[in-house]
Design an enzyme around this catalytic site. Structure first.
Site: not given
Ligand code: ACM
Length: 492
Positions: A311-312
């Site tokens: 989830e960057s």
């Protein structure tokens, strides 16, 4: 040897001919590979004497500590004979074991001390069944072996911090189900929870709070070593995770220089995700990563370091690859095997790394095509923080509700296309802690779903019946209540 093989085959034939409902061994979770049980009642002695020259005193102490709640006492003699026989046999796989219970004695043979320990977990369940569920104590003969080498449980100590005592309780509870890896999610936006001596503000500033704004906390390096020792005595390897390049607000709040604009962020106590990132263009980012992973590798006895990578959402693709590639190579250079959430397939992952499938089968197929190994943790089946149903007072439901049946009734080998089952090294059940504040909360989300996930990870039997399993699980729920474990009870 010939004699024992033919006796064993005979026992197998008997076991196939006997309906499983009649066997007291059928109460054991994870299901045992080969088992047979006598018809006649035998009597249980509560004083066990062992002569076990191959077994370390440390293991004997751990085994003894796990049966005191049942009123069983173990003493050791230097020579002669006893009614508890513990052997090692290195022709067995390290985690495999044989267990025989007869009127005269209990005999355990492990491929290593780990195998002895797993036999003990089976024995503990037979004892609960006899002493707490009041079933007849009968002779048994069984042999058992693990399907996967990695049978994991993850605890998020970042969103809410859990101290050494709480983590030890969790270790005790998961050990009954032959879980052998405890993944600790040690850093996230809400808190940095492991002391890094070269970057002290990570914990003094970055560990100060937690979700909701209450006081946080962190594990000192001594705490971490103590946990490792405690886990290792239960044949559980700690897998530490430092989540990068996203999920890094606690670090970015601790050190202004880690931010691209040079300004420290505020500590974060909410539960949003995907808003933080390390700065790919700054040299200090790589010094930071290098220092953190070096200290963590020095501290960690197990073979794995987890680098996160999920989830960057505010990291560009190019920056993501640059930072994750650096972390992968650094961890490998430190002599450890890197694990990352499934997104790391988009960096230069190869056969030296492990991808942990949680959300994207596309990413997992990509990791497989790059020859990486895979750990299977699908949010929809294995995330223990997913609510059981719409009335569950704790947890989230972004991956759907997860009733007990759904956490049991799935096949890790068929979830991802183009994944050769040989690439799967195991299963992990993660517990994220946005909504969990204490041990009772952890227990409520973990039990009774963990036993089923442990069965998928351990048992070599591929036929599974929810209806049969449900009856067995009901008995385990009774035992949890006796043990004072806060358990969710509905199996519908
Ligand atoms: C994850 O649940 N973000 C790995």
């Amino acid at each position: 040897m010939k004699y024992s093989i033919s006796l064993f085959s005979l026992l197998l034939i008997i076991s196939c001919a006997t309906p499983v409902e009649e066997l007291n061994t059928s109460v054991v979770i994870p299901e045992i590979a080969n088992t047979s049980s006598g018809e006649d009642e035998i009597s249980l002695a509560k004083e066990w004497v062992t002569v076990a020259p191959d077994i370390s005193d440390r293991l004997l102490e751990t085994l003894a500590s796990q049966v005191t709640e049942l009123g069983i006492e173990i003493s050791k003699k230097e020579e002669g004979s006893g009614n508890l026989i513990l052997n090692l046999d290195d022709t067995l796989d390290a985690e495999s074991y044989r267990l025989g219970v007869s009127e005269e004695h209990i005999e355990i043979t492990g491929g290593s001390e780990a195998g002895v320990f797993y036999a003990w977990q089976t024995l503990r369940q037979l004892l609960y069944n006899h002493l707490w569920s009041e079933e007849t104590w009968r002779a048994v003969d069984l042999s058992d072996t693990a399907k996967y080498i990695y049978r994991g449980y993850m605890l998020d100590v970042s969103r809410h911090f859990f101290n050494v005592e709480t983590i030890k309780s969790v270790i005790d509870q998961i050990s009954l189900y032959k879980i052998n890896h405890l993944h600790l999610h040690l850093s996230d936006d809400q808190g940095w929870r492991i002391e890094i001596k070269s970057w002290p503000e990570l914990t003094t500033t970055g560990g100060a709070t937690e979700v909701g704004g209450s006081e946080g906390g962190y594990l000192t390096q001594e705490d971490y070593k103590e946990l490792q020792r405690y886990a290792q005595e239960r044949f559980i390897t700690i897998v530490p995770e430092i989540d990068i390049p996203g999920h890094t607000n606690a670090a970015l709040a601790s050190y202004a220089e880690l931010n691209c604009d040079g300004k420290a962020t505020e500590l974060y106590t909410g539960i949003e995700v995907g808003f933080s990132t390390l700065c790919a263009e700054k040299e200090v980012t790589y010094t930071f990563l290098s220092d953190v992973f070096t200290e963590l590798a020095e501290l960690t006895e197990g073979p794995y370091l987890h680098i996160g990578g999920d989830e960057s959402h505010v990291t560009s693709d190019e920056d993501y690859v640059k930072i994750v590639d650096f972390a992968l190579e650094k961890v490998i250079a430190l002599g450890k095997t890197p694990i990352g959430w499934d997104e790391i397939a988009n960096a230069n992952l190869d056969e030296r790394g492990i991808s942990q499938y949680w959300a994207s089968s596309e990413n997992t197929s990509l990791a497989a095509s790059k020859k990486a190994s895979v750990i299977i943790s699908p949010a929809a089946h294995a995330y223990l923080d997913m609510q059981y149903d719409s009335l569950t007072p704790l947890g989230l439901h972004w991956a759907g509700y997860l009733p007990v049946k759904k956490s049991y009734d799935w096949n890790p080998e068929t979830l991802v296309e183009e994944l050769d089952p040989e690439q799967i090294i195991g299963i992990e059940a993660p517990l994220w802690s946005e909504t969990l504040e204490n041990l009772q909360d952890i227990e409520y989300m973990t039990f009774p779903r963990l036993p089923g996930l442990a069965e998928i990870a351990w048992s070599t039997k591929d036929r599974r019946s929810w209806e049969a399993y449900k009856q067995i699980l009901e008995r385990h729920i009774e035992w949890f209540e006796k043990k004072g474990i806060n358990t969710y009870k509905s199996l519908e």
